[in-house]
Design an enzyme around this catalytic site. Structure first.
Site, PDB file in Angstrom:
ATOM      1  N   GLY A  10       9.446   9.082  -3.412  1.00  0.00           N
ATOM      2  CA  GLY A  10       9.441   7.914  -2.521  1.00  0.00           C
ATOM      3  C   GLY A  10       8.321   6.963  -2.924  1.00  0.00           C
ATOM      4  O   GLY A  10       7.248   7.405  -3.314  1.00  0.00           O
ATOM      5  N   ASP A 127       2.318  10.036   3.211  1.00  0.00           N
ATOM      6  CA  ASP A 127       2.139  11.101   4.202  1.00  0.00           C
ATOM      7  C   ASP A 127       0.709  11.655   4.229  1.00  0.00           C
ATOM      8  O   ASP A 127       0.312  12.285   5.207  1.00  0.00           O
ATOM      9  CB  ASP A 127       3.099  12.265   3.918  1.00  0.00           C
ATOM     10  N   ARG A 162       7.980  -0.331  30.769  1.00  0.00           N
ATOM     11  CA  ARG A 162       8.745   0.756  30.144  1.00  0.00           C
ATOM     12  C   ARG A 162       7.809   1.694  29.393  1.00  0.00           C
ATOM     13  O   ARG A 162       6.704   1.297  28.992  1.00  0.00           O
ATOM     14  CB  ARG A 162       9.723   0.189  29.113  1.00  0.00           C
ATOM     15  N   MET A 169       6.722   8.071  10.056  1.00  0.00           N
ATOM     16  CA  MET A 169       6.988   9.029   8.970  1.00  0.00           C
ATOM     17  C   MET A 169       5.867  10.055   8.869  1.00  0.00           C
ATOM     18  O   MET A 169       4.963  10.083   9.705  1.00  0.00           O
ATOM     19  CB  MET A 169       7.135   8.270   7.656  1.00  0.00           C
ATOM     20  N   ARG A 265      12.308   3.586  25.871  1.00  0.00           N
ATOM     21  CA  ARG A 265      12.999   3.105  24.669  1.00  0.00           C
ATOM     22  C   ARG A 265      12.324   3.681  23.432  1.00  0.00           C
ATOM     23  O   ARG A 265      11.098   3.818  23.404  1.00  0.00           O
ATOM     24  CB  ARG A 265      12.914   1.578  24.564  1.00  0.00           C
ATOM     25  N   ARG A 274       6.624   1.807   4.372  1.00  0.00           N
ATOM     26  CA  ARG A 274       6.350   1.962   2.933  1.00  0.00           C
ATOM     27  C   ARG A 274       6.480   0.651   2.169  1.00  0.00           C
ATOM     28  O   ARG A 274       6.169   0.602   0.980  1.00  0.00           O
ATOM     29  CB  ARG A 274       7.339   2.975   2.327  1.00  0.00           C
TER      30      ARG A 274
HETATM   31  O1  F6P Z   1       7.213  11.409   1.581  1.00  0.00           O
HETATM   32  C1  F6P Z   1       7.253  10.073   1.950  1.00  0.00           C
HETATM   33  C2  F6P Z   1       8.361   9.812   2.933  1.00  0.00           C
HETATM   34  O2  F6P Z   1       8.311   8.448   3.302  1.00  0.00           O
HETATM   35  C3  F6P Z   1       8.369  10.722   4.157  1.00  0.00           C
HETATM   36  O3  F6P Z   1       7.432  10.318   5.124  1.00  0.00           O
HETATM   37  C4  F6P Z   1       9.810  10.594   4.584  1.00  0.00           C
HETATM   38  O4  F6P Z   1      10.220  11.734   5.301  1.00  0.00           O
HETATM   39  C5  F6P Z   1      10.548  10.497   3.289  1.00  0.00           C
HETATM   40  O5  F6P Z   1       9.618  10.042   2.322  1.00  0.00           O
HETATM   41  C6  F6P Z   1      11.728   9.569   3.314  1.00  0.00           C
HETATM   42  O6  F6P Z   1      12.384   9.661   2.088  1.00  0.00           O
HETATM   43  P1  F6P Z   1      13.510   8.672   1.583  1.00  0.00           P
HETATM   44  O7  F6P Z   1      12.848   7.388   1.164  1.00  0.00           O
HETATM   45  O8  F6P Z   1      14.124   9.377   0.428  1.00  0.00           O
HETATM   46  O9  F6P Z   1      14.450   8.428   2.727  1.00  0.00           O
END
Ligand code: F6P
Length: 341
Positions: A10, A127, A162, A169, A265, A274
């Site tokens: 990722g 992460d 609310r 993530m 919600r 990201r």
């Molecule tokens: O490891 C980084 C991360 O963004 C995690 O936080 C998340 O679970 C995963 O990658 C998501 O992966 P993808 O971009 O393949 O959906």
């Protein structure tokens, strides 16, 4: 030397700053040449290359994503494997490889190094779960984006009285949730490391609501309900056989509403965390790691990755990074929990 470079797994904000740092110091200080491989291990297996000179890296440290592209490809699958990778390295006249990636990438890099391929690693993950480094680049940016989103959720939550649930993530660790939740003043933070009950969450939510606040609950995607054995997953497995997480926020919002009677919600922040411009902290860390990876190559430190310890950049063996996940310690959670409710 001729050095191959790839980004795999990722993406994380700061990848381009690593590439720039390595290429600039490598070309201008040491006279090295670089070859980029497209889309991670896939490009190496398929011999899909990109030019990577000083010209290609100009001005890229502020850009999100990666100019090399990335993928979650396992280099041992399909036509991959050690022989194929050695063949491609010879075809490109390469002396070494720099692999920039997270746990999956570094595990593959370790397997290849054990088989004699000359690889130096650069750790990457939003992460922040790699044990051998104090911080990974991308984490600070993700926390900043999540915090800003939570600030926004709080104003709409206030307007409607609310409870707002923000899912972030982090895979199997709660670092993004802990830091962004603390920064945004969350009334509850749910992380994989803690089996917090929904009755406890409801009590925190009620307490905040009764003081006239719109409760904010931050939940990490890897948080597991006490009655579940595994984190919530509804999108199958990735290329390395790991469950794709996400969706726990939507699952717990109605449960909180049912327990408290407060309209609730959920918002899943997902890949927004990201994307886009890396923070200054991540650009500096990534640039330093990129530059340090060239020192490791110069010293022939195969099977090692560059890492941040305190304020220093050090070189550590892959196995040190891969041994255990860096989870949120009990003391850090307990400290944050003093402010819940
Ligand atoms: O490891 C980084 C991360 O963004 C995690 O936080 C998340 O679970 C995963 O990658 C998501 O992966 P993808 O971009 O393949 O959906």
């Amino acid at each position: 030397m001729r050095i191959g470079m790839l980004t795999s797994g990722g993406d994380a904000p700061g990848l381009n700053a690593v590439i720039r740092g390595a290429v600039l110091v490598g070309t201008t200080v040491h006279g090295h040449e670089f070859v980029g491989f497209k889309d991670g291990w896939k490009g190496l297996v398929e011999n899909d290359t990109l030019p990577l000179s000083r010209h290609e890296v100009k001005g890229i440290s502020k850009l999100g994503g990666t100019i090399l592209g990335t993928s979650r490809t396992n280099p041992f699958e399909g036509r991959g494997g050690v022989d194929r990778i050695n063949e491609v390295m010879v075809e490109n006249g390469l002396d070494a490889l720099i692999a920039i990636g997270g746990e999956g990438t570094l595990a593959a890099a370790k397997r290849l190094t054990d088989a004699g391929v000359k690889i130096v690693g650069v750790p990457k993950t939003v992460d922040n779960d790699l044990d051998a480094t104090d911080y990974t680049f991308g984490f600070d940016t993700a926390v900043g984006i999540a915090t800003e989103a939570m600030d926004r959720l709080r104003t709409t939550g206030d307007a409607h009285n609310r409870c707002m649930v923000a899912e972030v993530m982090g895979r199997h660790v709660g670092w993004i949730a802990l830091h962004s939740g603390m920064a945004a003043g969350a009334h509850a933070i749910l992380i994989p490391e803690q089996k917090t009950s929904l009755d406890q969450v409801a009590a925190w939510v009620k307490s905040a609501y009764d003081r006239g606040r719109a409760p904010l609950v931050v939940v990490a995607e890897g948080y597991t309900l006490p009655e579940d054995d595994e984190p919530h997953s509804e999108r199958g497995l990735d290329a390395f056989g790991r469950p794709r997480l996400g969706g726990i926020g939507e699952r717990i919002a109605p449960l909180i509403e049912a327990r408290t009677g407060i309209e609730t919600r959920a918002t899943t922040l997902g890949h927004i965390q990201r994307g886009g411009t890396p923070s200054a902290f991540d650009r500096v860390l990534a640039t330093r790691l990129g530059m340090a990876s060239i020192n490791a190559v110069n010293e022939g430190e195969w099977g090692r990755m560059v890492a941040l310890r305190g304020t220093e950049i050090v070189h550590v063996p892959f196995e040190e990074a891969l041994g255990t996940l860096k989870t949120v310690p009990q003391s850090r959670y307990d400290e944050a929990a003093l402010l819940f409710g």
